[in-house]
Write an enzyme that holds these catalytic residues in place. Structure first.
Site, PDB file in Angstrom:
ATOM      1  CG  ASP A   7     -28.014 113.788  28.290  1.00  0.00           C
ATOM      2  OD1 ASP A   7     -27.710 113.003  28.918  1.00  0.00           O
ATOM      3  OD2 ASP A   7     -28.606 111.897  27.639  1.00  0.00           O
TER       4      ASP A   7
ATOM      5  CG  ASP B 145     -26.359 108.121  30.815  1.00  0.00           C
ATOM      6  OD1 ASP B 145     -25.187 107.894  30.992  1.00  0.00           O
ATOM      7  OD2 ASP B 145     -27.396 108.198  32.066  1.00  0.00           O
TER       8      ASP B 145
ATOM      9  CG  ASP C 196     -31.318 110.071  25.139  1.00  0.00           C
ATOM     10  OD1 ASP C 196     -30.652 110.445  26.019  1.00  0.00           O
ATOM     11  OD2 ASP C 196     -31.609 108.414  25.523  1.00  0.00           O
TER      12      ASP C 196
END
Length: 273
Positions: A128, A130, A234
């Site tokens: 990922d 961000d 996250d």
């Protein structure tokens, strides 16, 4: 605790297992199968109590399991770091599933792993952006107070914000290491109401990972559709929670993997040699 292999369970944890459980675990060890099947078989061998309570209730006309039985299985479950069964003999979470998944991965005797090894291919890893590769807060710190007020609650919709972000600590080095040892891609989501985010994410990759991530950027709101072995993310949003492989839950706030150092250390134990 560090997740043991099947061999280590048999050699070092036998005091917590019955002879029947040992026999069943040995059968799993000797009969490699695909990942999902092996996880299911290992769980059945190690944690049969999660099914025993149903048959005992039928046989004993609803009587609860004996305290001796409950104490024994909970001592075993504690040794493996698995949540105890409750007074009714039921498991209360998926900790036994997660434990068995990690045991199978560490043992490395499932067919998908051996197929990669035989064909000299690499396991697929998605990363990922961000708050994994990219420090989202660093972008927020660079926008105007006017934009912070205007887009309060939707800061990811600020035009150009994704072009302002700095790499997350250890992310560039971590991604490069992954690229050397795994078939690695970036899998991110761009806000639907922020058209610049789509191009800004591409420009960020070109700036910070120009060679190792060349044409390896995937933008999607449905990450569960991506077919791979690992997803470093996250959050569980946008399909990450339904990803079919291992979700490496990244982040310092109560997640499984607090930083990139932790991720790399874990992934080193799973490389194909």
């Amino acid at each position: 605790m560090k997740t043991p292999t099947i061999g280590k369970i048999l050699n070092e944890y036998h005091e917590f297992l019955t002879e029947y459980e040992i026999k069943k675990v040995r059968e799993v060890q000797k009969q490699p199968s695909n990942f999902d099947t092996q996880v299911e078989n290992l769980k059945s061998a190690l944690f049969s109590e999660e099914w025993d309570f149903m048959t005992r209730e039928i046989a004993d006309e609803g009587n609860p399991m004996s305290q001796e039985y409950t104490d024994r299985v909970n001592k075993k479950r504690a040794a493996f770091g698995v949540t105890p069964i409750n007074e009714a003999g039921c498991s209360t979470d998926k900790s036994s599933d997660y434990f068995c998944e990690e045991v199978v991965r560490q043992t490395k005797n499932y067919t998908e792993y051996h197929n990669h090894k035989k064909n000299k291919t690499k396991q697929v890893v998605f990363v990922d952006m961000d708050n994994v590769l990219v420090d989202f807060k660093s972008g927020i710190d660079k926008i105007s107070e006017e934009d912070k007020k205007k887009y309060a609650g939707n800061l990811d919709e600020v035009p150009g914000i994704f072009s302002l972000m700095e790499p997350y600590e250890g992310a560039i080095e971590g991604y490069k290491w992954l690229s050397e040892n795994f078939d690695t891609y970036i899998l991110s989501t761009a806000p639907w109401e922020n058209p610049s985010a789509w191009s800004d994410k591409l420009l960020w990759v070109k700036k910070h990972l120009p060679e190792v991530a060349y044409k390896r950027l995937i933008l999607s709101h449905n990450k569960q559709l991506a077919k791979g072995d690992f997803l470093i993310d996250d959050r569980k949003a946008n399909g990450a929670g339904e990803f079919k492989g291992k979700h490496i839950h990244f982040g310092p706030e109560g997640k499984d993997f607090a930083d990139w150092k932790t991720v790399v250390t874990y992934m080193k134990s799973l490389t194909i040699t």
